[in-house]
Design a protein around this motif. Structure first.
Motif, PDB file in Angstrom:
ATOM      1  N   PHE A  88       0.835  -1.201   0.000  1.00  0.00           N
ATOM      2  CA  PHE A  88       0.000   0.000   0.000  1.00  0.00           C
ATOM      3  C   PHE A  88       0.865   1.244   0.000  1.00  0.00           C
ATOM      4  O   PHE A  88       2.010   1.233   0.457  1.00  0.00           O
ATOM      5  N   ASN A 103      -5.807   3.507  -1.568  1.00  0.00           N
ATOM      6  CA  ASN A 103      -4.498   2.891  -1.694  1.00  0.00           C
ATOM      7  C   ASN A 103      -4.079   3.032  -3.151  1.00  0.00           C
ATOM      8  O   ASN A 103      -4.769   2.550  -4.052  1.00  0.00           O
ATOM      9  N   THR A 136      -6.058   0.923   8.185  1.00  0.00           N
ATOM     10  CA  THR A 136      -5.630   0.485   6.854  1.00  0.00           C
ATOM     11  C   THR A 136      -6.267  -0.841   6.446  1.00  0.00           C
ATOM     12  O   THR A 136      -6.315  -1.155   5.246  1.00  0.00           O
ATOM     13  N   TYR A 138      -4.820  -3.528   6.864  1.00  0.00           N
ATOM     14  CA  TYR A 138      -3.666  -4.339   6.450  1.00  0.00           C
ATOM     15  C   TYR A 138      -3.121  -5.101   7.658  1.00  0.00           C
ATOM     16  O   TYR A 138      -2.547  -4.517   8.570  1.00  0.00           O
TER      17      TYR A 138
END
Length: 301
Positions: A88, A103, A136, A138
């Motif tokens: 990202f 992103n 995020t 993530y």
């Protein structure tokens, strides 16, 4: 030159730029070759004459103005092959909050707000230091991305320094960029313990802070293009906690303005410099360094 440290929360100063210019340790030959290749090879063009990766982003980012598209395209071109290493890359110095969420690498790990962090168009996000962040989505252990235990990079663009014990990008357990004082940071990248790095001559810890792991035993720390050092640090398995901007999961909230960040596989010295150039140039393009009373030029280039 004898740079003078700035006070807490102070803005980026041109003296830091000059200091970094005199100390940059990027391999000049490899960087020059990378740029020569980038600038002389005829790039493949996508829709509208843009870089294909930029065109893919614009297909999602439908509200971007033509001038902003041109700025973003320039960032993609400048980043060169560093882009291929990333899972990202967010640039928060956008025209609006909707654009800031994207992103730039892929249609995953787009940002969602936790609370109501303040977005300033052309500059970035700032939290309140107690409860606001950007999620995020993530999670290193399940992202199935380019980052791996012994091949990893993380970076965050900090517009100010801070004396607070806080995190600007991370999970607190696996990947982390944060402050312990005005000139000292705590950094964690797929390791068994945190790395503590201090800026030269007590300079404020701000600008693009990047940590890179290229093996199981050590990590390199950079500000902009400037390599601050290599630190002995054993690697560990990827963590299972998702990353956030402006906080470490549910604690260590930061009030430092953040203009962007990235995560991915290990960058070379030349690629660290390419990505730094791309981020700094994009921030200049949006006047992210235009503060009351003075214009603070390129940070730590």
């Amino acid at each position: 030159m004898n740079p003078v440290p700035q006070a807490e929360g102070s803005e980026i100063d041109y003296r830091v730029v000059n200091y970094a210019n005199s100390r940059a340790e990027v391999d000049a030959t490899s960087l020059s070759n990378a740029r020569l290749k980038q600038n002389t090879a005829a790039p493949t063009q996508g829709g509208g004459g843009f870089d294909p990766n930029a065109s893919a982003l614009f297909a999602r980012m439908t509200t971007a103005s033509q001038s902003r598209k041109t700025q973003i395209n320039s960032a993609f071109v400048t980043a060169g092959d560093a882009f291929s290493k990333l899972d990202f890359w967010h640039m928060l110095n956008s025209e609006d909050e909707a654009q800031a969420a994207f992103n730039w690498v892929q249609n995953a790990f787009n940002l969602t707000k936790v609370g109501t962090p303040a977005h300033t168009p052309g500059r970035g996000y700032q939290g309140n230091g107690t409860s606001q962040a950007l999620a995020t989505g993530y999670t290193p252990s399940t992202a199935a991305g380019k980052l791996s235990q012994n091949d990893a990079s993380i970076g965050a663009m900090l517009l100010q320094s801070s004396g607070a014990n806080a995190v600007e990008l991370g999970s607190g357990a696996d990947l982390l960029v944060g402050h312990t004082s005005l000139s000292e940071g705590k950094f964690f990248i797929t390791g068994t313990s945190r790395v503590t790095g201090t800026t030269p001559s007590g300079l404020p810890l701000m600008g693009l802070v990047t940590l890179v792991r290229r093996g199981s035993t050590g990590v390199d720390l950079y500000i902009g293009r400037l390599k601050l050092g290599t630190y002995t640090n054993a690697s560990a398995a990827l963590g299972s906690t998702a990353l956030r901007y402006l906080a470490a999961t549910t604690n260590l909230f930061s009030s430092v303005p953040v203009a962007g960040g990235f995560v991915g596989a290990a960058l070379s010295d030349a690629q660290v410099a390419q990505l730094a150039d791309a981020i700094h140039a994009d921030m200049k393009a949006t006047n992210a360094y235009l503060y009351p009373g003075r214009y603070a030029r390129n940070v730590l280039m």
